[in-house]
Scaffold this active site. Structure first.
Site, short mmCIF file in Angstrom:
data_model
loop_
_atom_site.label_atom_id
_atom_site.label_comp_id
_atom_site.label_asym_id
_atom_site.label_seq_id
_atom_site.Cartn_x
_atom_site.Cartn_y
_atom_site.Cartn_z
N ARG A 1 -17.66 -7.78 1.84
CA ARG A 1 -17.52 -7.12 0.54
C ARG A 1 -18.39 -7.87 -0.47
NH1 ARG A 1 -12.04 -8.60 -1.86
NH2 ARG A 1 -13.34 -10.07 -2.97
N HIS B 1 -13.00 -7.02 -5.26
CA HIS B 1 -12.19 -6.04 -4.54
C HIS B 1 -12.20 -4.71 -5.29
CE1 HIS B 1 -8.73 -4.17 -2.60
NE2 HIS B 1 -8.23 -3.98 -3.81
N TYR C 1 -11.38 -17.12 -6.30
CA TYR C 1 -10.98 -17.51 -4.94
C TYR C 1 -12.13 -17.59 -3.92
CZ TYR C 1 -10.96 -12.41 -4.46
OH TYR C 1 -11.32 -11.08 -4.47
C1 LIG Z 1 1.37 -0.95 1.29
C2 LIG Z 1 0.51 -1.63 0.27
N1 LIG Z 1 0.71 -2.94 -0.02
C3 LIG Z 1 -0.05 -3.56 -0.96
C4 LIG Z 1 -1.02 -2.86 -1.63
C5 LIG Z 1 -1.87 -3.56 -2.71
N2 LIG Z 1 -3.25 -3.70 -2.22
C6 LIG Z 1 -4.21 -2.81 -2.59
S1 LIG Z 1 -5.67 -3.13 -1.84
C7 LIG Z 1 -5.06 -4.48 -1.03
C8 LIG Z 1 -5.94 -5.28 -0.09
C9 LIG Z 1 -6.53 -4.41 0.97
O1 LIG Z 1 -7.38 -5.14 1.81
P1 LIG Z 1 -8.00 -4.46 3.09
O2 LIG Z 1 -6.99 -3.67 3.84
O3 LIG Z 1 -8.70 -5.53 3.84
O4 LIG Z 1 -9.04 -3.40 2.51
P2 LIG Z 1 -10.26 -3.62 1.52
O5 LIG Z 1 -9.75 -3.29 0.13
O6 LIG Z 1 -10.70 -5.03 1.65
O7 LIG Z 1 -11.30 -2.64 1.91
C10 LIG Z 1 -3.71 -4.66 -1.35
C11 LIG Z 1 -2.86 -5.76 -0.82
C12 LIG Z 1 -1.19 -1.49 -1.30
N3 LIG Z 1 -2.14 -0.74 -1.87
N4 LIG Z 1 -0.42 -0.90 -0.36
#
Ligand SMILES: Cc1ncc(C[n+]2csc(CCOP(=O)(O)OP(=O)(O)O)c2C)c(N)n1
Length: 330
Positions: free
Chosen positions: A228, A232, A241
């Protein structure tokens, strides 16, 4: 991939990068809501989507796959409207085979398996590709979905974009497994690890997984190893971080620059072609934003629409009270 197909892929990658920049700026101006950029992951998203046939295959997305949705037929203005909080942004036009964007991590995966299993049960030859991240692979839905897909042999490709982070949680804190792809055999599912910053490699691996699923060979988990580039989303500050310099090696692997270099080396792209492509993408983004900003406001009461075909009395009353309050404030 033919040079023509790679040029087409570069167009979607460039379009996404152009939109990312405008969307980030619009969010800063308060005209867009929180926005998640696909920057750094364009080869992963476009390489996989370009292995699909939009006339029969389905995409079940997360929230970071703009160029895949565009290639599959979603108008860019719909995507813009989504980030403006307009209900039209959540509507998928007839004939476009994608499900709406999913924010709740991994909740799209059981839906993808159900859709794929349903397509097969109805005698079709469509394949479903569903996108998610390394963070989502820690959710129960991920494990339940792989398990069910393995048992049903549903024609689904689980496309896991390992971009190193789940917001501020590093990949190493998600799992003790050496790779995420190697979890697949435990579910009777094929697992493949691919360089997610290599458009051609991602395309090849996904095309093979799609062909196998279409032929009745069952599901695949593709781990696309990527990075990435940046935050985020627009609410995040990675300088808190990510160690300084940690992303240096990935900056050298910028997927858009890599595809441009490849095409130039083959004589399929020159400065004039590059400028034309950039100008076309900028014009397309401005066109879509104009359409989105000229779309009439849906009104606050639209919050209550499109949820229940037959709303319960409590919600009918709440809607009426809400409308009366809005009119009183007008
Ligand atoms: C069930 C749930 N728990 C927590 C969140 C909060 N949240 C949003 S994005 C994220 C991180 C996601 O990381 P990843 O799955 O690696 O996808 P990326 O955004 O890096 O593409 C979190 C914890 C959420 N959207 N849904």
């Amino acid at each position: 991939m033919t040079d023509e197909a790679v040029l087409d892929a570069l167009r979607y990658m460039t379009l996404a990068r152009t939109f990312d920049e405008r969307a980030t700026s619009l969010q800063r101006q308060g005209r867009f809501g929180t926005f998640s950029s696909v920057r750094g992951q364009e080869a992963s998203v476009v390489g996989s989507a370009s292995a699909l046939d939009p006339s029969r295959d389905w995409i079940v997305p997360q929230y970071r796959e703009l160029p895949a949705l565009l290639r599959h037929g979603l108008p860019l203005e719909n995507f813009a409207l989504y980030f403006m909080g307009h209900p039209d942004g959540g509507a998928i036009p007839d004939g476009v085979r994608t499900l709406p964007i999913q924010i709740s991590l991994a909740a799209q995966l059981p839906q993808a398996v159900g859709l794929a299993w349903g397509l097969r049960t109805q005698g079709g030859d469509g394949v479903v590709v569903t996108y998610f991240g390394d963070g989502a692979s820690s959710e129960g839905d991920f494990h339940e979905s792989l398990n069910l897909a393995g048992v049903t042999r549903a024609p689904v490709v689980f496309f896991l974009q390992n971009n190193g982070w789940a917001i501020s949680t590093p990949r190493a804190a998600q799992t003790a497994a050496r790779t995420l792809a190697e979890r697949a055999p435990g579910y009777g599912v094929e697992g493949v690890l691919v360089d997610g910053n290599d458009l051609l490699a991602v395309h090849q691996v996904t095309a093979a997984a799609v062909a196998r699923a279409r032929a009745g060979g069952g599901p695949t988990l593709v781990e696309s190893l990527t990075w990435r580039a940046g935050a985020h989303n627009t609410a995040d500050d990675p300088t808190r971080y990510v160690e300084p310099g940690e992303d240096r090696e990935w900056a050298d692997r910028d997927p858009v620059a890599r595809v441009e270099r490849y095409l130039r080396a083959r004589g399929a792209l020159d400065d004039a072609g590059h400028e034309r492509l950039a100008a076309e993408c900028a014009a397309e983004v401005e066109r879509a934003l104009t359409v989105a900003f000229e779309t009439p406001d849906a009104g606050a009461a639209s919050l209550f629409d499109h949820v229940h075909a037959d709303p319960p009395t409590r919600l009918v009353e709440q809607r009426a009270a809400w409308v009366a309050r809005q009119e009183g404030m007008a």
